[in-house]
Design a protein around this motif. Structure first.
Motif, mmCIF file in Angstrom:
data_model
loop_
_atom_site.group_PDB
_atom_site.id
_atom_site.type_symbol
_atom_site.label_atom_id
_atom_site.label_comp_id
_atom_site.label_asym_id
_atom_site.label_seq_id
_atom_site.Cartn_x
_atom_site.Cartn_y
_atom_site.Cartn_z
ATOM 1 N N ASP A 1 -9.952 -23.724 1.014
ATOM 2 C CA ASP A 1 -9.470 -24.456 2.185
ATOM 3 C C ASP A 1 -9.954 -25.907 2.175
ATOM 4 O O ASP A 1 -9.178 -26.828 2.407
ATOM 5 N N VAL A 2 -11.245 -26.098 1.981
ATOM 6 C CA VAL A 2 -11.854 -27.428 1.886
ATOM 7 C C VAL A 2 -12.910 -27.359 0.786
ATOM 8 O O VAL A 2 -13.098 -26.313 0.158
ATOM 9 N N SER A 3 -13.634 -28.453 0.580
ATOM 10 C CA SER A 3 -14.620 -28.461 -0.499
ATOM 11 C C SER A 3 -15.725 -29.467 -0.210
ATOM 12 O O SER A 3 -15.647 -30.255 0.743
ATOM 13 N N PRO B 1 -22.914 -23.954 2.519
ATOM 14 C CA PRO B 1 -23.764 -24.360 3.647
ATOM 15 C C PRO B 1 -23.536 -25.804 4.080
ATOM 16 O O PRO B 1 -23.744 -26.138 5.250
ATOM 17 N N ILE B 2 -23.097 -26.662 3.161
ATOM 18 C CA ILE B 2 -22.754 -28.029 3.563
ATOM 19 C C ILE B 2 -21.622 -28.000 4.588
ATOM 20 O O ILE B 2 -21.700 -28.633 5.647
ATOM 21 N N ILE B 3 -20.562 -27.257 4.289
ATOM 22 C CA ILE B 3 -19.417 -27.216 5.210
ATOM 23 C C ILE B 3 -19.763 -26.474 6.495
ATOM 24 O O ILE B 3 -19.336 -26.879 7.589
ATOM 25 N N ALA B 4 -20.550 -25.414 6.428
ATOM 26 C CA ALA B 4 -20.974 -24.739 7.657
ATOM 27 C C ALA B 4 -21.711 -25.706 8.564
ATOM 28 O O ALA B 4 -21.533 -25.700 9.795
ATOM 29 N N PRO C 1 -8.520 -25.875 -6.131
ATOM 30 C CA PRO C 1 -9.956 -26.099 -6.355
ATOM 31 C C PRO C 1 -10.659 -26.839 -5.231
ATOM 32 O O PRO C 1 -11.842 -26.590 -4.982
ATOM 33 N N THR C 2 -9.953 -27.767 -4.544
ATOM 34 C CA THR C 2 -10.613 -28.550 -3.490
ATOM 35 C C THR C 2 -9.977 -28.357 -2.123
ATOM 36 O O THR C 2 -10.401 -28.984 -1.159
ATOM 37 N N GLY C 3 -8.970 -27.490 -2.029
ATOM 38 C CA GLY C 3 -8.324 -27.271 -0.738
ATOM 39 C C GLY C 3 -7.674 -28.541 -0.220
ATOM 40 O O GLY C 3 -6.992 -29.259 -0.959
ATOM 41 N N VAL D 1 -12.080 -16.489 6.914
ATOM 42 C CA VAL D 1 -13.172 -17.401 6.579
ATOM 43 C C VAL D 1 -12.628 -18.735 6.078
ATOM 44 O O VAL D 1 -11.455 -18.855 5.703
ATOM 45 N N THR D 2 -13.506 -19.735 6.077
ATOM 46 C CA THR D 2 -13.201 -20.999 5.409
ATOM 47 C C THR D 2 -13.717 -20.895 3.979
ATOM 48 O O THR D 2 -14.927 -20.844 3.746
ATOM 49 N N ALA D 3 -12.784 -20.830 3.025
ATOM 50 C CA ALA D 3 -13.149 -20.763 1.613
ATOM 51 C C ALA D 3 -13.471 -22.176 1.129
ATOM 52 O O ALA D 3 -12.660 -23.087 1.278
ATOM 53 N N VAL D 4 -14.648 -22.345 0.544
ATOM 54 C CA VAL D 4 -15.136 -23.685 0.208
ATOM 55 C C VAL D 4 -15.192 -23.863 -1.303
ATOM 56 O O VAL D 4 -15.944 -23.182 -1.995
ATOM 57 N N GLY D 5 -14.383 -24.787 -1.801
ATOM 58 C CA GLY D 5 -14.366 -25.133 -3.211
ATOM 59 C C GLY D 5 -15.411 -26.181 -3.543
ATOM 60 O O GLY D 5 -16.296 -26.480 -2.730
#
Length: 415
Positions: free
Chosen positions: A313-315, A346-349, A401-403, A256-260
């Motif tokens: 991964d990203v944030s 949901p923002i990153i999705a 924290p922010t990837g 998965v893409t883990a979102v900070g």
């Protein structure tokens, strides 16, 4: 006698309306005082003005939603000029992350949550009408709600998860107004039921699946990885957590893409916005991060201080103090300001959806690692104390924290 005026936003006036909404939001929400410097005076996310919508799980394998609600912002029902919503809206997110409101047509973003929100569709209609977004209804084929088996035997309603659902569908609407929304409701907050809902979303054709929940890591995570999250060609995003430094599952899944999360504020820079880690060096609140105890490190992660999977991964924005306008009327009072990494997932999705269909056979979590120059690198702030320090403290390049950073357009989210 003062008479209320109804505020009606059409598509042609969406930009003007959003600007009015933003100004009125600051006034009505109590976020704007006599001087323009009051943004720094907003309450901290860990303060008494924030509440969790869902209780933390008490048993292994149970998950809780990661939405946080501001309690110091005046709530109200409906749409009116003298009670506009507080919090960031669609044009704010599109501006901050350089996103096009016209992209994503026909893409389906799936939202996976537990329990039922009976008002999901009607609340979504209020949000979209307020901001001049196209209608998204069951009747026009834009919105669809199903249970974890794909039917309409919806689970028991729950006010906490209903708030989470409202946050999730509103963030998809804000970032990708042209996207379709598939809401899949699991019958419980157990990982097996939520995982079944993830599989259902993929079976129904969603190429982008957001999961705004988490729980503690345990030995069963690797089994859940293969059963529920190994879907090549599908972008699956997961919130990293709201308790500061520390790892939650399923954000720790290698697939998965883990979102900070960040704090997002307007400033006078060329970008017009600044971001820092959501959290404090004392820990206890803010975006989750760290080194997984169980999940293996995916090949695209190159940080050297964590032998297993590193989170995140990203944030994207998650701090309730710089939070998002959300409409929720199920056992709630309408307009609220919500935050938590429940917002950033949901923002990153939806950013993945704007970027286009993932390549078959690929894991979209790897995409940002091939396009690090197409992200806003977040270099300040921390969510706790740790060693090595990059797992809890922002810096140039990758940090926990922010990837790799936040969206700067969609290039980092393409295969």
């Amino acid at each position: 006698m003062h008479q209320k005026r109804t505020l009606r936003f059409g598509r042609r006036s969406a930009g003007t309306a959003s600007a009015l909404v933003s100004l009125l939001a600051l006034v009505t929400g109590g976020l704007l005082a006599a001087t323009p410097s009051t943004a720094a005076q907003q309450p901290a996310a860990s303060g008494p003005h924030v509440k969790q919508l869902c209780a933390k799980p008490a048993t292994p394998g149970s998950m809780h939603c990661l939405a946080l609600a501001r309690t110091d912002v005046k709530q109200h029902l409906g749409i009116s000029a003298d009670a506009a919503p507080s919090g960031l809206g669609p044009t704010d997110l599109q501006s901050a992350y350089k996103l096009s409101a016209s992209a994503g047509s026909g893409a389906t973003v799936a939202i996976v949550d537990a329990q039922d929100d009976p008002n999901a569709e009607s609340d979504l209609a209020t949000y979209r009408k307020t901001y001049g977004l196209p209608e998204c209804t069951t009747a026009n084929g834009c919105f669809k709600k199903v249970d974890q088996n794909g039917g309409t035997s919806y689970p028991t309603a729950d006010s906490g998860w209903a708030g989470e659902i409202s946050l999730d569908v509103d963030m998809v609407s804000a970032v990708c107004p042209q996207c379709h929304i598939l809401l899949v409701e699991a019958k419980s907050a157990n990982m097996d039921d939520l995982g079944t809902a993830v599989n259902r979303a993929v079976t129904m054709g969603a190429k982008y699946v957001s999961n705004s929940y988490g729980g503690g890591e345990d030995a069963s995570d690797l089994t859940a990885d293969s059963k529920y999250f190994n879907h090549p060609g599908v972008a699956i995003t997961v919130s990293s957590g709201d308790s500061g430094y520390g790892v939650e599952y399923p954000a720790a899944s290698q697939y998965v893409t883990a979102v900070g999360g960040t704090s997002l504020k307007r400033d006078s820079s060329s970008r017009g916005w600044s971001e820092s880690v959501w959290g404090t060096s004392s820990g206890g609140d803010g975006a989750g991060s760290g080194c997984s105890a169980n999940d293996p490190k995916p090949s695209w992660q190159k940080d050297t201080g964590c032998s297993k999977r590193a989170v995140a991964d990203v944030s994207a924005v998650a701090d309730p103090a710089t939070g998002l306008a959300v409409y929720d009327s199920y056992q709630a009072s309408g307009w609220n300001v919500y935050g938590g990494t429940s917002a950033s997932s949901p923002i990153i999705a939806s950013v993945y959806a704007l970027a286009g269909t993932p390549a078959a056979g690929t894991t979209p979590a790897s995409y940002p690692y091939a396009h690090t120059g197409s992200l806003n690198d977040v270099t300040s702030g921390a969510n706790g104390s740790c060693s090595p320090a990059y797992l809890c403290t922002a810096g140039s390049g990758y940090d926990g924290p922010t990837g790799l950073g936040t969206p700067n357009g969609t290039a980092a989210f393409t295969g």
